[in-house]
Design a protein around this motif. Sequence first.
Motif, PDB file in Angstrom:
ATOM      1  N   LEU A  26     -36.570  30.303  13.779  1.00  0.00           N
ATOM      2  CA  LEU A  26     -37.823  30.433  12.505  1.00  0.00           C
ATOM      3  C   LEU A  26     -38.170  29.268  12.609  1.00  0.00           C
ATOM      4  CD1 LEU A  26     -37.099  32.948   9.580  1.00  0.00           C
ATOM      5  CD2 LEU A  26     -38.737  33.199  11.662  1.00  0.00           C
ATOM      6  N   MET A  27     -37.307  27.858  12.216  1.00  0.00           N
ATOM      7  CA  MET A  27     -37.743  26.724  12.081  1.00  0.00           C
ATOM      8  C   MET A  27     -38.185  26.172  13.049  1.00  0.00           C
ATOM      9  SD  MET A  27     -37.140  25.971   8.714  1.00  0.00           S
ATOM     10  CE  MET A  27     -36.609  27.413   7.706  1.00  0.00           C
ATOM     11  N   LEU A  28     -37.783  26.221  14.303  1.00  0.00           N
ATOM     12  CA  LEU A  28     -37.988  25.868  15.701  1.00  0.00           C
ATOM     13  C   LEU A  28     -39.782  26.286  15.944  1.00  0.00           C
ATOM     14  CD1 LEU A  28     -34.916  25.686  17.678  1.00  0.00           C
ATOM     15  CD2 LEU A  28     -36.145  23.715  16.694  1.00  0.00           C
ATOM     16  N   GLN A  29     -39.781  28.008  15.748  1.00  0.00           N
ATOM     17  CA  GLN A  29     -40.874  28.204  15.856  1.00  0.00           C
ATOM     18  C   GLN A  29     -42.137  27.748  15.149  1.00  0.00           C
ATOM     19  OE1 GLN A  29     -39.903  32.379  15.176  1.00  0.00           O
ATOM     20  NE2 GLN A  29     -39.727  32.904  17.242  1.00  0.00           N
ATOM     21  N   GLN A  30     -41.814  26.960  13.857  1.00  0.00           N
ATOM     22  CA  GLN A  30     -42.806  26.678  13.039  1.00  0.00           C
ATOM     23  C   GLN A  30     -42.908  25.217  13.324  1.00  0.00           C
ATOM     24  OE1 GLN A  30     -44.753  28.367  11.220  1.00  0.00           O
ATOM     25  NE2 GLN A  30     -43.737  30.347  11.912  1.00  0.00           N
ATOM     26  N   GLY A  31     -42.148  24.649  14.299  1.00  0.00           N
ATOM     27  CA  GLY A  31     -42.622  23.224  14.547  1.00  0.00           C
ATOM     28  C   GLY A  31     -41.641  22.356  13.830  1.00  0.00           C
ATOM     29  N   GLU A  32     -40.946  22.653  13.274  1.00  0.00           N
ATOM     30  CA  GLU A  32     -39.612  21.758  12.697  1.00  0.00           C
ATOM     31  C   GLU A  32     -38.899  20.790  13.825  1.00  0.00           C
ATOM     32  OE1 GLU A  32     -39.571  20.919   9.447  1.00  0.00           O
ATOM     33  OE2 GLU A  32     -40.614  22.580   8.570  1.00  0.00           O
ATOM     34  N   GLU A  33     -38.747  19.560  13.420  1.00  0.00           N
ATOM     35  CA  GLU A  33     -38.188  18.583  14.473  1.00  0.00           C
ATOM     36  C   GLU A  33     -36.639  19.268  14.628  1.00  0.00           C
ATOM     37  OE1 GLU A  33     -37.796  14.776  12.734  1.00  0.00           O
ATOM     38  OE2 GLU A  33     -39.907  14.669  12.380  1.00  0.00           O
ATOM     39  N   ILE A  34     -36.339  19.299  16.035  1.00  0.00           N
ATOM     40  CA  ILE A  34     -35.079  19.896  16.442  1.00  0.00           C
ATOM     41  C   ILE A  34     -33.989  18.967  15.916  1.00  0.00           C
ATOM     42  CG2 ILE A  34     -35.335  18.371  18.652  1.00  0.00           C
ATOM     43  CD1 ILE A  34     -34.154  20.872  20.118  1.00  0.00           C
ATOM     44  N   GLY A  35     -34.040  17.424  15.946  1.00  0.00           N
ATOM     45  CA  GLY A  35     -32.926  17.044  15.329  1.00  0.00           C
ATOM     46  C   GLY A  35     -32.655  17.605  13.987  1.00  0.00           C
ATOM     47  N   TRP A  36     -33.528  17.749  13.166  1.00  0.00           N
ATOM     48  CA  TRP A  36     -33.294  18.280  11.758  1.00  0.00           C
ATOM     49  C   TRP A  36     -32.684  19.751  11.695  1.00  0.00           C
ATOM     50  CZ3 TRP A  36     -35.268  22.630   8.928  1.00  0.00           C
ATOM     51  CH2 TRP A  36     -34.977  22.521   7.749  1.00  0.00           C
ATOM     52  N   VAL A  37     -33.081  20.427  12.808  1.00  0.00           N
ATOM     53  CA  VAL A  37     -32.522  21.704  12.854  1.00  0.00           C
ATOM     54  C   VAL A  37     -30.944  21.655  13.215  1.00  0.00           C
ATOM     55  CG1 VAL A  37     -32.584  23.917  14.156  1.00  0.00           C
ATOM     56  CG2 VAL A  37     -34.907  22.780  13.189  1.00  0.00           C
ATOM     57  N   SER A  38     -30.788  20.661  14.402  1.00  0.00           N
ATOM     58  CA  SER A  38     -29.524  20.475  14.716  1.00  0.00           C
ATOM     59  C   SER A  38     -28.475  20.188  13.580  1.00  0.00           C
ATOM     60  CB  SER A  38     -29.667  19.508  15.873  1.00  0.00           C
ATOM     61  OG  SER A  38     -28.266  19.420  16.373  1.00  0.00           O
ATOM     62  N   GLN A  39     -28.858  19.155  12.879  1.00  0.00           N
ATOM     63  CA  GLN A  39     -28.128  18.673  11.819  1.00  0.00           C
ATOM     64  C   GLN A  39     -27.866  19.740  10.852  1.00  0.00           C
ATOM     65  OE1 GLN A  39     -29.185  17.973   8.088  1.00  0.00           O
ATOM     66  NE2 GLN A  39     -27.034  17.280   7.859  1.00  0.00           N
ATOM     67  N   MET A  40     -28.750  20.655  10.549  1.00  0.00           N
ATOM     68  CA  MET A  40     -28.628  21.687   9.489  1.00  0.00           C
ATOM     69  C   MET A  40     -27.795  22.559   9.945  1.00  0.00           C
ATOM     70  SD  MET A  40     -30.290  21.520   6.618  1.00  0.00           S
ATOM     71  CE  MET A  40     -31.128  23.068   6.103  1.00  0.00           C
ATOM     72  N   MET A  41     -27.657  23.006  11.375  1.00  0.00           N
ATOM     73  CA  MET A  41     -26.701  23.764  12.021  1.00  0.00           C
ATOM     74  C   MET A  41     -25.306  23.236  12.149  1.00  0.00           C
ATOM     75  SD  MET A  41     -28.650  26.492  12.643  1.00  0.00           S
ATOM     76  CE  MET A  41     -27.886  27.593  13.860  1.00  0.00           C
ATOM     77  N   GLY A  42     -25.074  21.979  12.106  1.00  0.00           N
ATOM     78  CA  GLY A  42     -23.882  21.298  12.332  1.00  0.00           C
ATOM     79  C   GLY A  42     -23.560  21.459  13.658  1.00  0.00           C
ATOM     80  N   HIS A  43     -24.591  21.422  14.723  1.00  0.00           N
ATOM     81  CA  HIS A  43     -24.326  21.090  15.970  1.00  0.00           C
ATOM     82  C   HIS A  43     -23.833  19.774  16.316  1.00  0.00           C
ATOM     83  CE1 HIS A  43     -27.091  24.916  17.069  1.00  0.00           C
ATOM     84  NE2 HIS A  43     -25.846  25.079  16.665  1.00  0.00           N
ATOM     85  N   ARG A  44     -23.070  19.816  17.507  1.00  0.00           N
ATOM     86  CA  ARG A  44     -22.753  18.073  17.783  1.00  0.00           C
ATOM     87  C   ARG A  44     -23.711  17.384  18.263  1.00  0.00           C
ATOM     88  NH1 ARG A  44     -18.793  18.403  23.120  1.00  0.00           N
ATOM     89  NH2 ARG A  44     -20.560  19.078  23.870  1.00  0.00           N
ATOM     90  N   ASP A  45     -24.874  17.981  19.000  1.00  0.00           N
ATOM     91  CA  ASP A  45     -26.115  17.301  19.513  1.00  0.00           C
ATOM     92  C   ASP A  45     -27.256  18.092  19.680  1.00  0.00           C
ATOM     93  OD1 ASP A  45     -25.620  18.176  21.990  1.00  0.00           O
ATOM     94  OD2 ASP A  45     -24.285  16.657  22.210  1.00  0.00           O
ATOM     95  N   ILE A  46     -28.363  17.783  19.820  1.00  0.00           N
ATOM     96  CA  ILE A  46     -29.386  18.402  19.946  1.00  0.00           C
ATOM     97  C   ILE A  46     -29.515  19.098  21.280  1.00  0.00           C
ATOM     98  CG2 ILE A  46     -30.990  17.004  18.626  1.00  0.00           C
ATOM     99  CD1 ILE A  46     -32.334  15.874  21.110  1.00  0.00           C
ATOM    100  N   HIS A  47     -28.637  18.923  22.228  1.00  0.00           N
ATOM    101  CA  HIS A  47     -28.370  19.532  23.509  1.00  0.00           C
ATOM    102  C   HIS A  47     -28.065  20.869  23.205  1.00  0.00           C
ATOM    103  CE1 HIS A  47     -27.536  20.432  27.849  1.00  0.00           C
ATOM    104  NE2 HIS A  47     -26.220  20.569  27.358  1.00  0.00           N
ATOM    105  N   THR A  48     -26.747  21.007  22.291  1.00  0.00           N
ATOM    106  CA  THR A  48     -26.221  22.255  21.847  1.00  0.00           C
ATOM    107  C   THR A  48     -27.420  23.204  21.434  1.00  0.00           C
ATOM    108  OG1 THR A  48     -24.135  20.880  21.516  1.00  0.00           O
ATOM    109  CG2 THR A  48     -24.585  23.469  20.511  1.00  0.00           C
ATOM    110  N   THR A  49     -28.313  22.470  20.431  1.00  0.00           N
ATOM    111  CA  THR A  49     -29.275  23.514  20.004  1.00  0.00           C
ATOM    112  C   THR A  49     -30.341  23.736  20.991  1.00  0.00           C
ATOM    113  OG1 THR A  49     -29.177  21.846  17.904  1.00  0.00           O
ATOM    114  CG2 THR A  49     -30.791  23.460  17.980  1.00  0.00           C
ATOM    115  N   LEU A  50     -30.784  22.935  21.796  1.00  0.00           N
ATOM    116  CA  LEU A  50     -31.673  23.288  23.039  1.00  0.00           C
ATOM    117  C   LEU A  50     -31.188  24.416  23.774  1.00  0.00           C
ATOM    118  CD1 LEU A  50     -33.111  19.860  24.248  1.00  0.00           C
ATOM    119  CD2 LEU A  50     -34.398  21.837  23.240  1.00  0.00           C
ATOM    120  N   THR A  51     -29.790  24.339  23.792  1.00  0.00           N
ATOM    121  CA  THR A  51     -29.289  25.362  24.879  1.00  0.00           C
ATOM    122  C   THR A  51     -29.238  26.653  24.373  1.00  0.00           C
ATOM    123  OG1 THR A  51     -27.658  23.854  25.698  1.00  0.00           O
ATOM    124  CG2 THR A  51     -27.138  26.097  26.107  1.00  0.00           C
TER     125      THR A  51
END
Length: 377
Positions: free
Chosen positions: A309-334
């Motif tokens: 939902l956050m990515l669909q609404q244009g939120e920054e991927i770095g912020w989403v990645s931090q909220m999720m506790g991912h190692r880096d944005i590559h994990t989020t992108l994958t």
Amino acid sequence: MKYNKSGVFVRNNIIYVQGHVDGVFYRKSTKKEATKTNLLWAKKNVESVLLSLIGKNDEPKSYTVEEFGYLSLDINSSNRRENTQKGYLRNFRVHILPVFGKWDVTQIRPTDLKKWQNDLSKKISGKTVKNVRTVFRSILQDAFMDEILATNPFDRVKPPKVLPTEVNPCSLEEVQLITKNSNGHFRNYLLTAFFTGMRVGELIALHWEDIDFINDTISVKRSMVRGILDLPKTANSYRTIDMLLVVKETLLEQAKLTRGRSEFVFLNQYGENYKDSSNLTRRLWKPLLQRLDIEYRILYQTRHTFASLMLQQGEEIGWVSQMMGHRDIHTTLTKYARYIPRKQTKRAKFLNNIDFEMEQSAQNLHSVKSYVVNECN
């Protein structure tokens, strides 16, 4: 003595000689440094060196998988989290002992492990098979390190293929429908889950002391796994996340229900903290989706819903990645790249204002047209 040559082995820069003598495998340290000269000597004299190192009372111990398995699990327990050790023991008892418990450790061959692994794959998921394999492999690795085994037979057995975790989030309309038709503490749980991206174990382990209503943040410090309060899943799972307004309002409502009654934010119908997600799923989540005629998803999909939902609404991927506790944005992108909307933008517009003059342009254009016509015909 009958000797079958196996050769020389180097570990920690020390030369070992190894081989079968009268059908029994031995690996012995020469206590010599693995220099070029010493290696040449060992390879030339491997048989005599090994025989000289084997004493009269040097018969190797014989272990069953059950005996050595419990020994291995015990000596490594201090290096594992409590939940990890508990899981290792469970997998050992349920999936390994019934097949290999009475086998002599030295009798296990790669083909035996392949068959066992294939049989398991018919009963449980590839991910679970891989977890069980990790337990068995670590046991046999200890047998190898203790020189009971010449090699770890798992080295010749490929691990099972594991399909990536299915991401099947709820749509915003479904989130609205689900939360509108839930109430009380479960509605509060769902709104917090949908709009923080926290894992189920993190949510049911959440303490009131982790919530900062002044700075609008939530600290993720712990997780509940199989009834045991443990550390978060990974180092990156330790994090401080933003408490969105909808979450703040929700947790203020939840405070009226449980704050002061328990250190835990979310409690079950008996006023106790949740040990796992089974109660929530069985009593509340599954019946709610059925009643609303919404496709069933595991409760963990609330986490995927937040990210999508956050990515669909244009939120920054770095912020989403931090909220999720991912190692880096590559994990989020994958995991979530397909949920990032593509902007319909004309690219390289600067080229439209540049005139690329070419010599004999008319002749070149005629050549291009002729080539296209010939290729099409």
